[in-house]
Write an enzyme that holds these catalytic residues in place. Structure first.
Site, mmCIF file in Angstrom:
data_model
loop_
_atom_site.group_PDB
_atom_site.id
_atom_site.type_symbol
_atom_site.label_atom_id
_atom_site.label_comp_id
_atom_site.label_asym_id
_atom_site.label_seq_id
_atom_site.Cartn_x
_atom_site.Cartn_y
_atom_site.Cartn_z
ATOM 1 N N ASN A 111 1.139 -1.129 0.380
ATOM 2 C CA ASN A 111 0.393 -0.017 -0.204
ATOM 3 C C ASN A 111 0.789 1.247 0.045
ATOM 4 O O ASN A 111 1.384 1.965 0.962
ATOM 5 C CB ASN A 111 -1.040 -0.036 1.050
ATOM 6 C CG ASN A 111 -1.742 0.889 1.412
ATOM 7 O OD1 ASN A 111 -1.696 2.154 0.480
ATOM 8 N ND2 ASN A 111 -1.862 1.571 2.228
ATOM 9 N N LYS A 145 0.497 4.577 -0.335
ATOM 10 C CA LYS A 145 -0.333 5.730 0.709
ATOM 11 C C LYS A 145 0.062 6.694 -0.510
ATOM 12 O O LYS A 145 0.037 6.464 -1.568
ATOM 13 C CB LYS A 145 0.255 5.553 1.773
ATOM 14 C CG LYS A 145 0.065 4.193 2.276
ATOM 15 C CD LYS A 145 0.054 4.126 3.282
ATOM 16 C CE LYS A 145 -0.008 2.835 4.692
ATOM 17 N NZ LYS A 145 -0.205 2.938 6.439
ATOM 18 N N HIS A 178 -9.588 1.622 4.429
ATOM 19 C CA HIS A 178 -8.237 1.436 5.094
ATOM 20 C C HIS A 178 -8.839 2.295 6.234
ATOM 21 O O HIS A 178 -9.022 3.659 6.171
ATOM 22 C CB HIS A 178 -7.246 1.828 4.244
ATOM 23 C CG HIS A 178 -6.065 2.023 5.372
ATOM 24 N ND1 HIS A 178 -5.508 2.824 5.792
ATOM 25 C CD2 HIS A 178 -4.827 0.974 5.409
ATOM 26 C CE1 HIS A 178 -3.842 2.572 6.529
ATOM 27 N NE2 HIS A 178 -3.574 1.276 5.568
ATOM 28 N N GLU A 213 -7.005 4.802 7.768
ATOM 29 C CA GLU A 213 -6.702 5.934 7.394
ATOM 30 C C GLU A 213 -7.811 6.360 6.527
ATOM 31 O O GLU A 213 -8.191 7.712 6.911
ATOM 32 C CB GLU A 213 -5.171 6.426 6.682
ATOM 33 C CG GLU A 213 -4.191 5.954 7.834
ATOM 34 C CD GLU A 213 -2.460 5.481 6.726
ATOM 35 O OE1 GLU A 213 -3.070 5.212 5.478
ATOM 36 O OE2 GLU A 213 -2.108 4.544 7.828
ATOM 37 N N GLU A 268 -5.846 -5.049 10.463
ATOM 38 C CA GLU A 268 -4.295 -4.010 10.999
ATOM 39 C C GLU A 268 -4.750 -3.661 12.125
ATOM 40 O O GLU A 268 -5.863 -1.781 11.871
ATOM 41 C CB GLU A 268 -4.614 -3.307 9.939
ATOM 42 C CG GLU A 268 -4.096 -3.653 8.239
ATOM 43 C CD GLU A 268 -3.809 -2.086 7.609
ATOM 44 O OE1 GLU A 268 -2.499 -2.880 6.529
ATOM 45 O OE2 GLU A 268 -4.152 -1.714 6.779
ATOM 46 N N GLY A 292 1.767 2.204 10.643
ATOM 47 C CA GLY A 292 3.412 3.103 10.617
ATOM 48 C C GLY A 292 4.093 4.143 12.067
ATOM 49 O O GLY A 292 4.941 4.063 12.301
HETATM 50 P P1 PGA Z 1 2.600 0.337 7.852
HETATM 51 O O1 PGA Z 1 1.473 0.285 7.310
HETATM 52 O O2 PGA Z 1 3.248 -1.164 7.230
HETATM 53 O O3 PGA Z 1 3.809 1.031 7.233
HETATM 54 O O4 PGA Z 1 2.222 0.118 9.288
HETATM 55 C C1 PGA Z 1 0.678 -0.638 6.771
HETATM 56 C C2 PGA Z 1 -1.112 -0.249 5.791
HETATM 57 O O5 PGA Z 1 -1.410 0.729 6.423
HETATM 58 O O6 PGA Z 1 -1.398 -0.772 5.426
#
Ligand code: PGA
Length: 251
Positions: A11, A13, A97, A99, A169, A175
């Site tokens: 992903n 982003k 997601h 976010e 997740e 993150g």
């Molecule tokens: P990350 O993100 O690997 O940077 O923790 C995972 C995600 O949000 O899909």
């Protein structure tokens, strides 16, 4: 039943210009040609999708989008439809997601609407679920997951239920560098599969692939992937560097 083929999905982003996206996709295509026992998916930003598709066509690297809108076309400024994504070469779409939930107010009801449209257009949805740190600390993890599944993933037919991809997740692990321990993740994955079985039956529960996401890195993926109910990873940060993502695919 065939064994579930693991998915390693990146992903990206809101990262990478079109040029950078094309370069990264090219490196992945070149260095992962021989991989046959897992599905490789990359999810660039909308503006890079078409250019990335040109790079990876006829390869084993598949394309996904990070979001979609449920209407097909029309006066919805700034949105992109599932129909358009499919037409541009996507096979997958990430839906809900954390976010999107956190910064753009997405709800389980809205996520469910998108899920049905994605299915109708022939995209495989990767539906994201997961609890926040406060919810985990209050022992609400399982009730949060249950609601996200019962509302967000409601109403699938038998075929759709088998093809779906779920990404667990935990929000506190995204993150942050804090990964759930393989045991913590497995506990939730097993719960998701059991609940899925109650809703969609045993067959569907054996087919649905449940990915883990949240600070997955080359040095922790093998332990995570050893868990019986973990069928792959949805990877943010570590999917942005070719070397890291290649290692992740080859865990
Ligand atoms: P990350 O993100 O690997 O940077 O923790 C995972 C995600 O949000 O899909």
């Amino acid at each position: 039943m065939d064994k579930r083929i693991p998915i390693v999905a990146g992903n990206w982003k809101m990262n990478k210009t079109v040029g950078e996206a094309v370069e990264l996709a090219g490196l992945l295509k070149q260095n992962l040609q021989d991989v046959k026992d897992r599905e490789i998916v990359i999810c660039p930003t909308y503006i890079s999708i078409f250019a990335v598709k040109e790079v990876i066509k006829n390869s084993n690297v598949k394309l996904g989008a990070q979001n979609m809108y449920f209407e097909k076309s029309g006066a919805f400024t700034g949105e992109v439809s599932a129909f358009m994504l499919k037409n541009a070469g996507c096979d997958y779409v990430i839906i809900g997601h954390s976010e999107r939930r956190q910064y753009f107010g997405e709800t389980d009801e809205g996520i469910n609407k998108k899920l049905h449209v994605a299915n109708k257009e022939g995209l495989i949805p990767i539906v994201c679920i997961g609890e926040t740190l406060t919810q985990r600390e209050k022992n609400e993890t399982f009730s949060v997951i249950e609601k996200q599944i019962k509302t967000g993933i409601a109403g699938l037919d038998a075929e759709q239920a088998k093809k779906l991809v779920v990404a667990y997740e935990p929000v506190w692990a995204i993150g942050t560098g804090k990964t759930a321990t393989p045991q913590q993740a497995e506990e939730v994955h097993a719960f998701i599969r059991k609940l899925y079985s109650e809703i969609y039956g045993k067959d569907a529960a054996e087919c649905v692939r449940i990915l883990y996401g949240g600070s997955v890195k080359p040095n922790n993926i093998s332990e995570i992937m050893k868990q019986p109910n973990i069928d792959g990873g949805l990877i943010g940060g570590a999917s942005l560097k070719a070397d890291d993502f290649i290692k992740l695919v080859r865990y």
